[in-house]
Design an enzyme around this catalytic site. Structure first.
Site, PDB file in Angstrom:
ATOM      1  N   GLU A 259       0.888  -1.169   0.000  1.00  0.00           N
ATOM      2  CA  GLU A 259       0.000   0.000   0.000  1.00  0.00           C
ATOM      3  C   GLU A 259       0.917   1.207   0.000  1.00  0.00           C
ATOM      4  O   GLU A 259       1.564   1.498   1.009  1.00  0.00           O
ATOM      5  CB  GLU A 259      -0.878   0.009   1.255  1.00  0.00           C
ATOM      6  CG  GLU A 259      -1.825  -1.170   1.363  1.00  0.00           C
ATOM      7  CD  GLU A 259      -2.919  -1.151   0.307  1.00  0.00           C
ATOM      8  OE1 GLU A 259      -3.098  -0.108  -0.345  1.00  0.00           O
ATOM      9  OE2 GLU A 259      -3.561  -2.187   0.119  1.00  0.00           O
ATOM     10  N   CYS A 298      -2.473   8.800   3.310  1.00  0.00           N
ATOM     11  CA  CYS A 298      -2.162   8.245   1.988  1.00  0.00           C
ATOM     12  C   CYS A 298      -3.279   8.533   1.000  1.00  0.00           C
ATOM     13  O   CYS A 298      -3.059   8.539  -0.202  1.00  0.00           O
ATOM     14  CB  CYS A 298      -1.946   6.752   2.111  1.00  0.00           C
ATOM     15  SG  CYS A 298      -3.322   5.916   2.908  1.00  0.00           S
TER      16      CYS A 298
HETATM   17  P1  NAP Z   1       8.332   4.880   4.647  1.00  0.00           P
HETATM   18  O1  NAP Z   1       9.445   5.773   4.978  1.00  0.00           O
HETATM   19  O2  NAP Z   1       8.331   4.241   3.326  1.00  0.00           O
HETATM   20  O3  NAP Z   1       8.285   3.800   5.808  1.00  0.00           O
HETATM   21  C1  NAP Z   1       7.290   2.841   5.846  1.00  0.00           C
HETATM   22  C2  NAP Z   1       7.701   1.719   6.757  1.00  0.00           C
HETATM   23  O4  NAP Z   1       8.821   1.044   6.169  1.00  0.00           O
HETATM   24  C3  NAP Z   1       8.161   2.176   8.125  1.00  0.00           C
HETATM   25  O5  NAP Z   1       7.740   1.250   9.083  1.00  0.00           O
HETATM   26  C4  NAP Z   1       9.672   2.163   7.993  1.00  0.00           C
HETATM   27  O6  NAP Z   1      10.320   1.983   9.216  1.00  0.00           O
HETATM   28  C5  NAP Z   1       9.838   0.930   7.129  1.00  0.00           C
HETATM   29  N1  NAP Z   1      11.127   0.871   6.464  1.00  0.00           N
HETATM   30  C6  NAP Z   1      11.778   1.856   5.833  1.00  0.00           C
HETATM   31  N2  NAP Z   1      12.929   1.382   5.333  1.00  0.00           N
HETATM   32  C7  NAP Z   1      12.986   0.078   5.654  1.00  0.00           C
HETATM   33  C8  NAP Z   1      13.935  -0.958   5.439  1.00  0.00           C
HETATM   34  N3  NAP Z   1      15.057  -0.742   4.758  1.00  0.00           N
HETATM   35  N4  NAP Z   1      13.677  -2.177   5.931  1.00  0.00           N
HETATM   36  C9  NAP Z   1      12.543  -2.428   6.623  1.00  0.00           C
HETATM   37  N5  NAP Z   1      11.617  -1.479   6.870  1.00  0.00           N
HETATM   38  C10 NAP Z   1      11.838  -0.245   6.381  1.00  0.00           C
HETATM   39  O7  NAP Z   1       6.943   5.630   4.783  1.00  0.00           O
HETATM   40  P2  NAP Z   1       6.442   6.536   5.984  1.00  0.00           P
HETATM   41  O8  NAP Z   1       7.222   7.795   5.930  1.00  0.00           O
HETATM   42  O9  NAP Z   1       6.380   5.790   7.270  1.00  0.00           O
HETATM   43  O10 NAP Z   1       4.952   6.782   5.560  1.00  0.00           O
HETATM   44  C11 NAP Z   1       4.574   7.776   4.658  1.00  0.00           C
HETATM   45  C12 NAP Z   1       4.284   7.194   3.305  1.00  0.00           C
HETATM   46  O11 NAP Z   1       3.406   6.104   3.410  1.00  0.00           O
HETATM   47  C13 NAP Z   1       3.602   8.173   2.396  1.00  0.00           C
HETATM   48  O12 NAP Z   1       4.246   8.159   1.168  1.00  0.00           O
HETATM   49  C14 NAP Z   1       2.185   7.666   2.286  1.00  0.00           C
HETATM   50  O13 NAP Z   1       1.563   7.990   1.071  1.00  0.00           O
HETATM   51  C15 NAP Z   1       2.344   6.209   2.474  1.00  0.00           C
HETATM   52  N6  NAP Z   1       1.157   5.607   3.042  1.00  0.00           N
HETATM   53  C16 NAP Z   1       0.421   4.764   2.295  1.00  0.00           C
HETATM   54  C17 NAP Z   1      -0.714   4.185   2.850  1.00  0.00           C
HETATM   55  C18 NAP Z   1      -1.574   3.245   2.079  1.00  0.00           C
HETATM   56  O14 NAP Z   1      -2.437   2.609   2.682  1.00  0.00           O
HETATM   57  N7  NAP Z   1      -1.426   3.108   0.798  1.00  0.00           N
HETATM   58  C19 NAP Z   1      -1.066   4.459   4.168  1.00  0.00           C
HETATM   59  C20 NAP Z   1      -0.285   5.312   4.888  1.00  0.00           C
HETATM   60  C21 NAP Z   1       0.841   5.882   4.319  1.00  0.00           C
HETATM   61  P3  NAP Z   1      11.083   3.162   9.976  1.00  0.00           P
HETATM   62  O15 NAP Z   1      10.052   4.125  10.385  1.00  0.00           O
HETATM   63  O16 NAP Z   1      11.727   2.486  11.104  1.00  0.00           O
HETATM   64  O17 NAP Z   1      12.036   3.735   8.979  1.00  0.00           O
END
Ligand code: NAP
Length: 676
Positions: A259, A298
């Site tokens: 997602e 999102c």
């Molecule tokens: P993100 O930076 O991509 O992180 C998402 C998750 O991935 C976090 O738990 C992060 O952990 C983890 N992660 C990052 N790098 C990783 C790695 N190398 N190995 C394992 N896990 C890793 O996104 P975010 O900043 O938390 O969220 C914002 C984004 O999410 C926005 O772009 C938004 O559009 C999207 N979003 C989409 C939805 C949907 O349902 N489609 C819902 C909500 C948000 P850490 O925090 O520990 O880095």
């Protein structure tokens, strides 16, 4: 307040991060340290083993209903304790209404799945998908799709913006399926997820290991997953790409549900002038989506498509509302826009704002930030930014760059086709909305744009009071979208549970397939009992128990009486010549409803007893016309039993009507509620 040590919950133990390896998490409002988290002390191998070998078998020993009941109890347990989650959420910058989306939304999703699990899934360990498929001429060889829980673990990697909902919406589906989960919340808000996880563990409702939690990085977790495991990721497209490219996941074909971010759009229909209710609805939706969770959703609206003549009115109306909002201390009830989750997140958004500025003019939010009860230097606050892009056809950034904050861009379309082309330029979104009162426009937009969007939300004056909102994923409706949005599909009722079940096509004789599907199928031997089946309790009834009734002849008088009594004097029952002229009938025939009524008269046992109610019938087919002078008899067979409450369950009966020549004339499934 004292900083929270966000512990991981691994193999039945809470494990604190090592002091030096822990990452500090700052309050979005004051900049003070709220928590520290880190997963350096975790043994990921033992977490996976614990899930697969301890929790998995315990969960799979239960039926779908058992697990649904536990999910409901969990929802009730969290409801009683939710205030603590609200209190913590303020540190992440959210106002109380914003936190409600997360907390009530998460608990509500548990309730919804608890209820759907009981109503739409069997009280069994096997889920039957679809009907029986005939694979042979004489029916001795048939097929049936069955679904069973995967024997692995679901790794749930969640985004920062919904620390409770993000965790619970995935767990609802995973737990209902019977698959344990390892949850990895985003570190920035992991202290809220952690508090919720503590409550869930304390509840003692689920077998230990049904959910574990990682506070911090995932180490070598993904490298250890196997073919029965799956990953459900929510976050940015960049992170999704990195994780789903993991060679071990690819080698083992580990399902990866993503997602991701998306450039969701709303469109004001060409019918919606400034004096229509739809104009007000659009403005309200836009302002809500820009400000709820400080635009960190999102599904938030990033692009606002309006007819050329409506650009100025829309900009004016949205700007007026945005500029009147109180921004600042999220605890203050008058605050409408809290802080972003961190100053780093704000920097990221401002960097994207600078990019947007190359293609679009900032029409609201340029002035100095006026804060109420908060310190602009320490908190991650920003004013909402509304842009106008005058040339959306040649622009790229407005269609491609997600500023994950209170930012949106207005752009004009020439006609509906042009609007659809622009809606689709996001390259795949979670949701697109249309605010219009014209069904023809709705149809054109759905035909022109639906394949690029996971959800199309149409709102107008008829639905505005009850519409659930552009940005709200509902447990009943699929959440996810194609292309850039990740191609994942969560929620959508039982559809979301299917990710955690393995579907298998089962082929064999009716007897074999019936044994596996815990139901009676045509072709399987039946048995008759001395007592009428309506006198026997739910538990006493056996699959295949059958009642053969006497025959009843249907006369012309019966047909005429029924016609006049009910008012159904359709010509096929009343007019011999007209009926004969119809290609389906040999002459006047009995009403289908007459057959159903007489069938009930033949098989019903009238005394008070275990049958509490007839709740409906399904799969009705009238197979051959019944003429005056023909007779019918009924075969009633117990086809499936499903427990519903502590007092009664549903029995499905196969009802087959034959005529005097043993030809089938009608069949259906009768549903009754029977006392235990
Ligand atoms: P993100 O930076 O991509 O992180 C998402 C998750 O991935 C976090 O738990 C992060 O952990 C983890 N992660 C990052 N790098 C990783 C790695 N190398 N190995 C394992 N896990 C890793 O996104 P975010 O900043 O938390 O969220 C914002 C984004 O999410 C926005 O772009 C938004 O559009 C999207 N979003 C989409 C939805 C949907 O349902 N489609 C819902 C909500 C948000 P850490 O925090 O520990 O880095």
């Amino acid at each position: 307040m004292e900083a929270i040590a966000v512990e991981s919950y691994a193999a039945g133990r809470w494990i604190a991060p090592s002091p030096n390896a822990a990452r500090k998490i700052l309050s979005a409002v004051t900049g003070d340290i709220v928590a520290h988290a880190g997963s350096d002390a975790l043994d990921f191998g033992s977490m996976i083993d614990h899930a697969r070998n301890h929790a998995g078998p315990a969960l799979r020993a239960m039926t779908f209903h058992d697990r649904a009941r536990l999910i409901k109890q969990l929802a009730l347990y969290l409801t009683e304790r939710k205030e603590a989650l609200y209190e913590l959420s303020f540190h992440s910058g959210t106002t109380r209404p914003d936190a409600a989306i997360d907390i009530e939304g998460g608990i509500g999703t548990l309730f919804a799945y608890a209820s759907k699990g009981r109503r739409e899934m069997p009280d069994s360990r096997t889920f039957i998908d679809g009907g029986v498929e005939a694979l042979s001429r004489n029916g001795s060889f048939v097929g049936q799709h069955i679904c069973m829980p995967r024997h692995g673990v679901g790794v749930h990697i969640n985004a920062f913006n919904f620390p409770v909902w993000g965790m619970l919406e995935k767990l609802a589906q995973s737990l209902l399926a019977g698959v344990p989960a390892i949850v990895k919340p985003a570190t920035a808000t992991s202290y809220v997820s952690h508090a919720c996880m503590c409550m869930m563990v304390e509840s003692g409702l689920f077998p230990d290991g049904a959910f574990q939690m990682i506070a911090g990085g995932t180490g070598d977790l993904l490298d250890r997953l196997g073919p029965q495991d799956l990953v459900s990721f929510t976050g940015s497209a960049d992170t999704a790409l990195k994780l789903r490219s993991n060679p071990n996941l690819l080698r083992n074909a580990v399902p990866f549900i993503a997602e991701q971010d998306s450039l969701n759009a709303t469109m004001l229909g060409p019918d919606a002038g400034a004096d229509t209710p739809e104009f007000g609805i659009l403005v309200k939706e836009v302002v809500r989506e820009m400000t709820a969770k400080a635009g960190q959703k999102c599904t938030a609206i990033r692009r606002i498509l309006v007819p050329q003549t409506m650009v100025d009115p829309v900009v004016e109306a949205v700007r007026a509302k945005l500029e009147a909002l109180q921004i600042g201390d999220p605890r203050d009830k008058a605050t409408r826009l809290g802080a972003l989750v961190s100053t780093a997140q704000r920097s990221d958004v401002l960097e994207k704002v600078a990019q947007l500025n190359r293609e679009a003019e900032l029409v609201s939010g340029a002035g100095d930030l006026t804060l109420s009860g908060a310190d602009a230097e320490r908190g991650a606050f920003m004013s909402p930014k509304l842009f106008h892009c005058a040339d959306p056809d040649s622009a790229e950034i407005v269609h491609e760059v997600e500023a994950f904050g209170p930012v949106a861009t207005v752009m004009a379309y020439r006609d509906v086709d042009h609007a659809c082309a622009m809606l689709n330029r996001g390259g795949g979104s979670l949701v697109a909305s249309l605010i219009s009162h014209d069904p023809a426009v709705a149809r054109q937009v759905i035909e022109g744009a639906s394949i690029w969007h996971g959800r199309i939300y149409v709102n107008d004056r008829d639905s505005a009071d009850e519409a659930t909102g552009h940005g709200a994923p509902m447990p009943h409706m699929m959440h996810g979208g194609p292309g850039r949005a990740g191609g994942g599909e969560e929620l959508g009722g039982i559809r979301g549970v299917m990710h955690y079940l393995q579907r298998t096509a089962m082929q064999g004789s009716s007897r074999m397939v019936a044994a596996m599907s815990e139901s009676w199928l045509p072709g399987v031997p039946t048995q008759t009992q001395d007592a009428h089946p309506f006198t026997r309790s739910f538990h006493d009834l056996q699959l295949g128990d059958t009642l053969e009734t006497a025959a009843r002849t249907i006369t012309l008088e019966d047909i005429e009486h029924f016609a006049h009594f009910t008012g159904d004097t359709f010509y096929a029952h009343m007019d011999e010549a007209a009926a004969k002229a119809n290609p389906f009938f040999p002459g006047r025939v009995a009403h289908g409803y007459l057959l159903l009524s007489f069938a009930a008269g033949l098989f019903v046992q009238p005394d008070p007893g275990p049958v509490l109610a007839n709740t409906g019938l399904s799969d009705l087919a009238f197979q051959k016309p019944v003429s005056p002078g023909d007779s019918i008899r009924v075969t009633l067979t117990v086809k499936r039993k499903t427990k519903r409450t502590d007092e009664y369950g549903e029995v499905r009966w196969q009802v087959q009507l034959h005529n005097q020549d043993d030809e089938p004339v009608a069949s259906y499934t009768l549903h009754t509620m029977n006392a235990y």
